[in-house]
Enzyme design. Structure first.
Site, PDB file in Angstrom:
ATOM      1  N   CYS A   1      -1.747   9.729   2.589  1.00 51.67           N
ATOM      2  CA  CYS A   1      -1.343   9.103   1.321  1.00 51.67           C
ATOM      3  C   CYS A   1      -2.283   9.455   0.176  1.00 51.67           C
ATOM      4  CB  CYS A   1      -1.260   7.596   1.483  1.00 51.67           C
ATOM      5  SG  CYS A   1      -2.794   6.874   2.068  1.00 51.67           S
TER       6      CYS A   1
ATOM      7  N   GLU B   1       0.878  -1.178   0.000  1.00 52.06           N
ATOM      8  CA  GLU B   1       0.000   0.000   0.000  1.00 52.06           C
ATOM      9  C   GLU B   1       0.910   1.220   0.000  1.00 52.06           C
ATOM     10  OE1 GLU B   1      -3.439   0.271   0.202  1.00 52.06           O
ATOM     11  OE2 GLU B   1      -3.774  -1.879   0.024  1.00 52.06           O
TER      12      GLU B   1
HETATM   13  P1  NAD Z   1       8.542   4.089   5.096  1.00 51.55           P
HETATM   14  O1  NAD Z   1       8.556   3.276   3.857  1.00 51.55           O
HETATM   15  O2  NAD Z   1       9.695   4.953   5.441  1.00 51.55           O
HETATM   16  O3  NAD Z   1       8.281   3.188   6.410  1.00 51.55           O
HETATM   17  C1  NAD Z   1       7.264   2.230   6.511  1.00 51.55           C
HETATM   18  C2  NAD Z   1       7.733   1.086   7.381  1.00 51.55           C
HETATM   19  O4  NAD Z   1       8.933   0.526   6.862  1.00 51.55           O
HETATM   20  C3  NAD Z   1       8.047   1.474   8.829  1.00 51.55           C
HETATM   21  O5  NAD Z   1       7.425   0.533   9.689  1.00 51.55           O
HETATM   22  C4  NAD Z   1       9.544   1.410   8.915  1.00 51.55           C
HETATM   23  O6  NAD Z   1      10.002   1.000  10.181  1.00 51.55           O
HETATM   24  C5  NAD Z   1       9.904   0.369   7.891  1.00 51.55           C
HETATM   25  N1  NAD Z   1      11.261   0.602   7.342  1.00 51.55           N
HETATM   26  C6  NAD Z   1      11.866   1.811   7.136  1.00 51.55           C
HETATM   27  N2  NAD Z   1      13.090   1.648   6.597  1.00 51.55           N
HETATM   28  C7  NAD Z   1      13.271   0.307   6.445  1.00 51.55           C
HETATM   29  C8  NAD Z   1      14.345  -0.500   5.935  1.00 51.55           C
HETATM   30  N3  NAD Z   1      15.472   0.031   5.467  1.00 51.55           N
HETATM   31  N4  NAD Z   1      14.179  -1.843   5.940  1.00 51.55           N
HETATM   32  C9  NAD Z   1      13.034  -2.404   6.392  1.00 51.55           C
HETATM   33  N5  NAD Z   1      12.009  -1.684   6.897  1.00 51.55           N
HETATM   34  C10 NAD Z   1      12.107  -0.357   6.934  1.00 51.55           C
HETATM   35  O7  NAD Z   1       7.195   4.891   4.920  1.00 51.55           O
HETATM   36  P2  NAD Z   1       6.736   6.180   5.661  1.00 51.55           P
HETATM   37  O8  NAD Z   1       7.670   7.300   5.396  1.00 51.55           O
HETATM   38  O9  NAD Z   1       6.432   5.822   7.075  1.00 51.55           O
HETATM   39  O10 NAD Z   1       5.357   6.463   4.884  1.00 51.55           O
HETATM   40  C11 NAD Z   1       5.251   7.427   3.867  1.00 51.55           C
HETATM   41  C12 NAD Z   1       4.782   6.808   2.567  1.00 51.55           C
HETATM   42  O11 NAD Z   1       3.744   5.873   2.798  1.00 51.55           O
HETATM   43  C13 NAD Z   1       4.207   7.831   1.601  1.00 51.55           C
HETATM   44  O12 NAD Z   1       4.665   7.564   0.300  1.00 51.55           O
HETATM   45  C14 NAD Z   1       2.705   7.587   1.686  1.00 51.55           C
HETATM   46  O13 NAD Z   1       1.995   7.992   0.557  1.00 51.55           O
HETATM   47  C15 NAD Z   1       2.662   6.119   1.906  1.00 51.55           C
HETATM   48  N6  NAD Z   1       1.422   5.729   2.543  1.00 51.55           N
HETATM   49  C16 NAD Z   1       0.564   4.932   1.870  1.00 51.55           C
HETATM   50  C17 NAD Z   1      -0.648   4.579   2.452  1.00 51.55           C
HETATM   51  C18 NAD Z   1      -1.636   3.687   1.776  1.00 51.55           C
HETATM   52  O14 NAD Z   1      -2.579   3.294   2.431  1.00 51.55           O
HETATM   53  N7  NAD Z   1      -1.470   3.352   0.512  1.00 51.55           N
HETATM   54  C19 NAD Z   1      -0.957   5.053   3.717  1.00 51.55           C
HETATM   55  C20 NAD Z   1      -0.039   5.865   4.372  1.00 51.55           C
HETATM   56  C21 NAD Z   1       1.157   6.188   3.785  1.00 51.55           C
END
Ligand code: NAD
Length: 479
Positions: free
Chosen positions: A255, A221
């Site tokens: 998002c 997502e």
């Molecule tokens: P992110 O990808 O930085 O983090 C998400 C998860 O990944 C966290 O739990 C984090 O601990 C983990 N993570 C981070 N770095 C990692 C690594 N190197 N290895 C493994 N796991 C790791 O996302 P974010 O910044 O928290 O969210 C922002 C993005 O999410 C935006 O692009 C937004 O549009 C999207 N988003 C989508 C939805 C949806 O429902 N489609 C909802 C909310 C946010």
């Protein structure tokens, strides 16, 4: 201003033990009976209703969000999703008979929805309750055990969720592991039966690559630059009110928030003025003093959005409204840019903050060309009463979802699957789509031994078998 909470503890070392415990529960069949699924959903409902105010406080600490807004978009929202799923649980988890072709009769065919096993939910920080617990609803309803990994970037909420889970949920059915990349990496090393990831596309690629090693199916997502087309014939004041709510909710960190507006040059100025009025109506002349306006989640995130804004203004975009900031408070005023061109930096990535660019285009056709030139967004919005234009948008724009006249409400309609396409994600959930997502649809065919109709398809192959092939498929060998 929101207080920045201390970092969450890392549960990296506990991950194998938590997953093993959840696996034992699943293999024992404890989550299979419908009554057991209902009981776990009831526990989760209590967590939300009794712990809602505690979660509201944690969300205020992480995101500066007004607790009423958090009830609206996360806590009550998730209860609504849970009630909808619980109401339909019997129907959505019952076996479904499907017709058998006449040539295979007598026989029966049934689709059996069965749980997948141990599901992992990895969540981001922007809606750190809803994006952990709404997938949990579907996964429990489908009869799985679940390990949750809340975002470390929203530490107060992560801690609150862990505390509430310990009080309300059965740890043999729902595990919760806190921490950052280390904990997620440990989770990805486990052979989970499904990974449900919400977040950015960079980490999504890490998740999908790790999952591929175990052939674990993933739901991704993700986000994207969700555009809004505004027909200049619309009531621009009313349009501005709708856009303003969706854009500046959670300080733009949504998002499916409108990323930018596309409209014609004659409408751009008046729309920008109405948007500025809408900001004042919601948050007053100084939003930094408003309890209803949030802040950015971290100083890094604040710096990223501020740089997108400043670089674009330096390159010629016009600061129509806003732009004031307080880095220490992670505050950035609701901001409107006009005269934005596609090469300005604010158009180079998902803004995910309170800056709204207005881009001038000469027609709907140019707006569609511009949308199609980029990655498929998670959502596309339009304000138009022209039926032909609406049909054209649905036909020509590829996006996870669309909404006319009210951005974001596609998400609040439980009958609509929620998910992206291409760069904005893979798979969809909410309502029945969640139960389907977290189930395997097992095909079960059953045929009595007598009469032995299958004798006709066994060798030696002759005229009768050729006739049988024709009867079954409508075509067959001529000789
Ligand atoms: P992110 O990808 O930085 O983090 C998400 C998860 O990944 C966290 O739990 C984090 O601990 C983990 N993570 C981070 N770095 C990692 C690594 N190197 N290895 C493994 N796991 C790791 O996302 P974010 O910044 O928290 O969210 C922002 C993005 O999410 C935006 O692009 C937004 O549009 C999207 N988003 C989508 C939805 C949806 O429902 N489609 C909802 C909310 C946010």
């Amino acid at each position: 201003m929101a207080d920045q909470h201390p970092p969450v503890p890392s549960d990296e070392a506990h991950v194998p033990g938590v997953v093993a415990r959840l696996r034992r529960t699943f293999e024992a069949g404890a989550t299979l009976p419908r009554e057991s699924r209902r009981a776990h959903l009831a526990d989760l409902r209590r967590l939300l209703t009794e712990g809602g105010d505690e979660l509201g406080d944690a969300l205020a600490a992480d995101l500066g969000r007004h607790p009423t807004e958090s009830w609206l978009v996360e806590i009550a929202f998730t209860v609504g999703e849970l009630d909808h799923v619980a109401r339909n649980l019997r129907r959505w988890t019952s076996n479904r008979r499907v017709p058998v072709p006449a040539t295979l009769l007598p026989a029966s065919a049934t689709v059996v929805r069965e749980p997948l096993g141990v599901v992992g939910v990895i969540a981001p920080w922007n809606y750190p309750v809803q994006l952990v617990l709404a997938p949990l609803v579907g996964a429990l309803a489908a009869g799985n055990t679940v390990v949750l990994k809340p975002s470390e970037v929203a530490p107060a909420t992560s801690r609150a969720l862990a505390g509430l889970a310990a009080r309300h949920l059965d740890p043999d059915v729902v595990g919760i592991v806190q921490g950052g990349a280390g904990t997620t990496t440990a989770l990805l090393e486990e052979r989970l039966d499904h990974i449900f990831y919400t977040g950015g596309s960079r980490v999504a690629r890490i998740v999908a690559t790790a999952a591929a090693q175990n052939l674990t199916p993933v739901t991704l997502e993700l986000g994207g630059c969700s555009p809004v087309w505004v027909d200049p014939r619309q009531d621009l004041k009313a349009v501005a009110g709708r856009i303003a709510w969706a854009k500046w909710l959670n300080a733009g960190q949504t998002c499916v928030a409108p990323n930018h507006v596309l409209t014609t040059p004659d409408a751009a100025g008046p729309l920008a003025d109405h948007l500025a009025d809408a900001v004042r109506a919601m948050y007053g002349a100084d939003p930094s003093a408003s309890p209803d306006y949030g802040c950015l989640v971290s100083e890094q995130h604040h710096a990223r959005v501020a740089a997108l804004l400043d670089d674009s203004v330096a390159a010629g975009a016009h600061l129509h409204h806003g732009g004031r900031r307080d880095t220490a408070a992670r505050y950035l005023e609701p901001t409107i840019l006009t005269g934005v061109r596609p090469h300005h930096r604010v158009m180079s990535e998902e803004i995910f903050g309170p800056v709204l660019p207005i881009v001038e285009v000469d027609s709907l056709g140019s707006a569609i060309d511009q949308i199609r030139a980029g990655e498929h967004p998670l959502a596309a919005y339009a304000f138009t009463d022209d039926d032909a234009d609406r049909r054209r948008l649905v036909r020509e724009v590829r996006a996870g979802g669309m909404a006319f006249g009210a951005p974001m409400l596609q998400l609040s309609t439980p009958g609509l699957p929620f998910g992206g396409v291409g760069e904005s994600g893979t798979g969809a959930y909410h309502g029945e789509a969640s139960v389907r997502l977290f189930s395997h649809e097992k095909s079960v065919f059953s045929k009595p031994l007598r009469p032995d109709t299958l004798a006709l398809v066994r060798a030696p192959y002759g005229r009768r078998t050729r006739g049988m092939v024709r009867a079954m498929f409508g075509i067959g060998p001529r000789r």
